[in-house]
Design a protein around this motif. Sequence first.
Motif, PDB file in Angstrom:
ATOM      1  N   ASP A 278       0.875  -1.175   0.000  1.00 57.16           N
ATOM      2  CA  ASP A 278       0.000   0.000   0.000  1.00 57.16           C
ATOM      3  C   ASP A 278       0.910   1.221   0.000  1.00 57.16           C
ATOM      4  N   LEU A 279       1.281   1.673  -1.172  1.00 59.15           N
ATOM      5  CA  LEU A 279       2.248   2.764  -1.297  1.00 59.15           C
ATOM      6  C   LEU A 279       1.623   3.934  -2.035  1.00 59.15           C
ATOM      7  N   PRO A 280       1.959   5.165  -1.659  1.00 54.90           N
ATOM      8  CA  PRO A 280       1.419   6.334  -2.367  1.00 54.90           C
ATOM      9  C   PRO A 280       1.903   6.363  -3.808  1.00 54.90           C
ATOM     10  N   SER A 281       1.073   6.879  -4.673  1.00 56.82           N
ATOM     11  CA  SER A 281       1.473   7.017  -6.074  1.00 56.82           C
ATOM     12  C   SER A 281       1.978   8.417  -6.380  1.00 56.82           C
ATOM     13  N   ALA A 282       1.826   9.336  -5.435  1.00 56.81           N
ATOM     14  CA  ALA A 282       2.291  10.716  -5.629  1.00 56.81           C
ATOM     15  C   ALA A 282       2.965  11.193  -4.342  1.00 56.81           C
ATOM     16  N   VAL A 283       3.880  12.151  -4.522  1.00 54.67           N
ATOM     17  CA  VAL A 283       4.635  12.655  -3.367  1.00 54.67           C
ATOM     18  C   VAL A 283       4.484  14.171  -3.229  1.00 54.67           C
ATOM     19  N   ASP A 284       3.477  14.740  -3.893  1.00 50.94           N
ATOM     20  CA  ASP A 284       3.310  16.193  -3.853  1.00 50.94           C
ATOM     21  C   ASP A 284       3.038  16.708  -2.449  1.00 50.94           C
ATOM     22  N   VAL A 285       2.451  15.889  -1.610  1.00 53.63           N
ATOM     23  CA  VAL A 285       2.114  16.322  -0.264  1.00 53.63           C
ATOM     24  C   VAL A 285       3.358  16.563   0.590  1.00 53.63           C
ATOM     25  N   VAL A 286       4.497  15.980   0.203  1.00 55.49           N
ATOM     26  CA  VAL A 286       5.732  16.093   0.988  1.00 55.49           C
ATOM     27  C   VAL A 286       6.458  17.385   0.643  1.00 55.49           C
ATOM     28  N   ASP A 287       6.937  18.084   1.661  1.00 54.60           N
ATOM     29  CA  ASP A 287       7.752  19.275   1.415  1.00 54.60           C
ATOM     30  C   ASP A 287       8.967  18.903   0.567  1.00 54.60           C
ATOM     31  N   ALA A 288       9.308  19.772  -0.366  1.00 53.61           N
ATOM     32  CA  ALA A 288      10.405  19.476  -1.293  1.00 53.61           C
ATOM     33  C   ALA A 288      11.710  19.216  -0.542  1.00 53.61           C
ATOM     34  N   GLY A 289      11.945  19.928   0.545  1.00 53.65           N
ATOM     35  CA  GLY A 289      13.183  19.749   1.289  1.00 53.65           C
ATOM     36  C   GLY A 289      13.289  18.430   2.016  1.00 53.65           C
ATOM     37  N   ASN A 290      12.148  17.720   2.159  1.00 57.41           N
ATOM     38  CA  ASN A 290      12.151  16.450   2.894  1.00 57.41           C
ATOM     39  C   ASN A 290      12.150  15.228   1.984  1.00 57.41           C
ATOM     40  N   ARG A 291      12.024  15.419   0.706  1.00 59.35           N
ATOM     41  CA  ARG A 291      11.787  14.274  -0.177  1.00 59.35           C
ATOM     42  C   ARG A 291      12.998  13.348  -0.279  1.00 59.35           C
ATOM     43  N   GLU A 292      14.187  13.919  -0.388  1.00 60.25           N
ATOM     44  CA  GLU A 292      15.363  13.039  -0.475  1.00 60.25           C
ATOM     45  C   GLU A 292      15.519  12.227   0.808  1.00 60.25           C
ATOM     46  N   LEU A 293      15.386  12.890   1.969  1.00 56.84           N
ATOM     47  CA  LEU A 293      15.498  12.179   3.237  1.00 56.84           C
ATOM     48  C   LEU A 293      14.435  11.086   3.342  1.00 56.84           C
ATOM     49  N   PHE A 294      13.200  11.400   2.961  1.00 58.31           N
ATOM     50  CA  PHE A 294      12.135  10.393   3.036  1.00 58.31           C
ATOM     51  C   PHE A 294      12.403   9.247   2.058  1.00 58.31           C
ATOM     52  N   GLY A 295      13.109   9.546   0.955  1.00 60.74           N
ATOM     53  CA  GLY A 295      13.504   8.466   0.056  1.00 60.74           C
ATOM     54  C   GLY A 295      14.420   7.479   0.748  1.00 60.74           C
ATOM     55  N   TRP A 296      15.383   8.006   1.532  1.00 61.32           N
ATOM     56  CA  TRP A 296      16.259   7.111   2.300  1.00 61.32           C
ATOM     57  C   TRP A 296      15.460   6.315   3.336  1.00 61.32           C
ATOM     58  N   VAL A 297      14.474   6.962   3.967  1.00 59.88           N
ATOM     59  CA  VAL A 297      13.654   6.275   4.970  1.00 59.88           C
ATOM     60  C   VAL A 297      12.882   5.128   4.322  1.00 59.88           C
ATOM     61  N   VAL A 298      12.275   5.412   3.187  1.00 60.08           N
ATOM     62  CA  VAL A 298      11.514   4.368   2.487  1.00 60.08           C
ATOM     63  C   VAL A 298      12.430   3.221   2.073  1.00 60.08           C
ATOM     64  N   ARG A 299      13.594   3.557   1.568  1.00 57.31           N
ATOM     65  CA  ARG A 299      14.538   2.517   1.147  1.00 57.31           C
ATOM     66  C   ARG A 299      14.912   1.612   2.318  1.00 57.31           C
ATOM     67  N   GLU A 300      15.311   2.209   3.429  1.00 55.42           N
ATOM     68  CA  GLU A 300      15.740   1.417   4.578  1.00 55.42           C
ATOM     69  C   GLU A 300      14.567   0.652   5.187  1.00 55.42           C
ATOM     70  N   GLY A 301      13.418   1.317   5.313  1.00 59.34           N
ATOM     71  CA  GLY A 301      12.264   0.669   5.939  1.00 59.34           C
ATOM     72  C   GLY A 301      11.759  -0.511   5.148  1.00 59.34           C
ATOM     73  N   LEU A 302      11.599  -0.361   3.839  1.00 60.65           N
ATOM     74  CA  LEU A 302      11.077  -1.465   3.023  1.00 60.65           C
ATOM     75  C   LEU A 302      12.093  -2.596   2.923  1.00 60.65           C
ATOM     76  N   THR A 303      13.388  -2.264   2.877  1.00 60.94           N
ATOM     77  CA  THR A 303      14.404  -3.317   2.863  1.00 60.94           C
ATOM     78  C   THR A 303      14.324  -4.159   4.132  1.00 60.94           C
ATOM     79  N   ASN A 304      14.131  -3.521   5.275  1.00 56.74           N
ATOM     80  CA  ASN A 304      14.016  -4.262   6.530  1.00 56.74           C
ATOM     81  C   ASN A 304      12.748  -5.090   6.585  1.00 56.74           C
ATOM     82  N   VAL A 305      11.661  -4.572   6.013  1.00 62.16           N
ATOM     83  CA  VAL A 305      10.420  -5.353   5.981  1.00 62.16           C
ATOM     84  C   VAL A 305      10.634  -6.650   5.221  1.00 62.16           C
ATOM     85  N   VAL A 306      11.263  -6.551   4.047  1.00 60.04           N
ATOM     86  CA  VAL A 306      11.496  -7.749   3.234  1.00 60.04           C
ATOM     87  C   VAL A 306      12.479  -8.689   3.912  1.00 60.04           C
TER      88      VAL A 306
END
Length: 386
Positions: A278-306
């Motif tokens: 269940d993943l968002p299809s758009a990221v417009d709601v995220v502040d532009a300054g936070n998007r790269e950091l949230f990309g790292w969070v998603v990468r690490e979080g989903l890797t740990n889930v798997v």
Amino acid sequence: MDEALGARTESGSPGGDPLRWAGGWRRAMLAAGMFVYPFVCMVGVTQYSEGGAAFAGYTIALAFCVLYVMAGVAFVRHFEGRLAVLLAGMFVLFVAELPFARTLAFYLLAVIVSFVALTRPRRLPVVLGAAAALTLVVPWAVRPWHSGPGVLEAVMLVFTSLVVRGYAELARANRELLEARAEVERLASEAERNRIARDLHDLLGHSLTAITVKSNLARRLAEGGAERAVGEITEVERLSRQALGEVRAAVSGYREVTLPGELARGRELLRAAGVTADLPSAVDVVDAGNRELFGWVVREGLTNVVRHARATRCTVTLSAAEVEILDDGVGGAAVPGSGLTGLRERVAAAGGEVESGPAGARGWRLRVTVGASSRPDVPSRPDAVS
């Protein structure tokens, strides 16, 4: 006055040691410069003494030079007791030289006071004042010399002592600056090693996990004779090439991580692992300054889930200043490791906070919040993708 000007080189240091400017021939020349003063004293012996008296004056001046060299060695080797004895001996020789060199003998006293300026700076005002007074009074008090107060000699003594003290302070400050610079370089090197280690974990951890999952899926498909096996193997090859590029990017310091890209990769990774995404299809709601950091969070979080969670469903929720990853697994994502540690470092550097822990009776939640946002925190709606 070897090392008299306050900077020592480290023993066994390499040729590129930034402190070597204060060593070798430079330091030797600075120390040798003080030999000018006994030479001036010898000029006084030539001027005021003859015959046996001149010989005695020259001998005393040469003996003073010998003690000066020994005092320099004692200073370099930190033999404080020996240095005090040698300075006392030098003072005795100075007094003995007065009848032969008269006012020019006070140049020897300048050398002694300069040693005090180096070794006992707190006592310098008293010692310098007494020496200057002696220089003024003695020539005036000894009538046979036919001279008034030794003003020129007093100025020389005060100026020499203060210059030596000032240069010693400058050399000390410069040495501390060089040491601080070396420490900064060491910390920068250590930080770079930590960055590379963290990035290699974050980048390769995700890619190699995806390769492992897809290779396992391709093997099962191949065993069943499914045509999808070729497609999965092709995907494994693509991921391998991507991992190689990510390693090069991490080492070079250039890393392009985007939130949309990580959501797309995560969706494919979860699909291959058999986890409903269940993943968002758009990221417009995220502040532009936070998007790269949230990309790292998603990468690490989903890797740990798997890797660890053994979940059947995973949900990612985004808002202007927050990202949350929730799974229904057994909580295996709580396994400590360098990935979560590196993530905490990234988030802390951005002024955010990391929360992780069980989500009810079953599942695990990873939430990252960064500061306060001017935009309302309206969560984005995830698209259910299997």
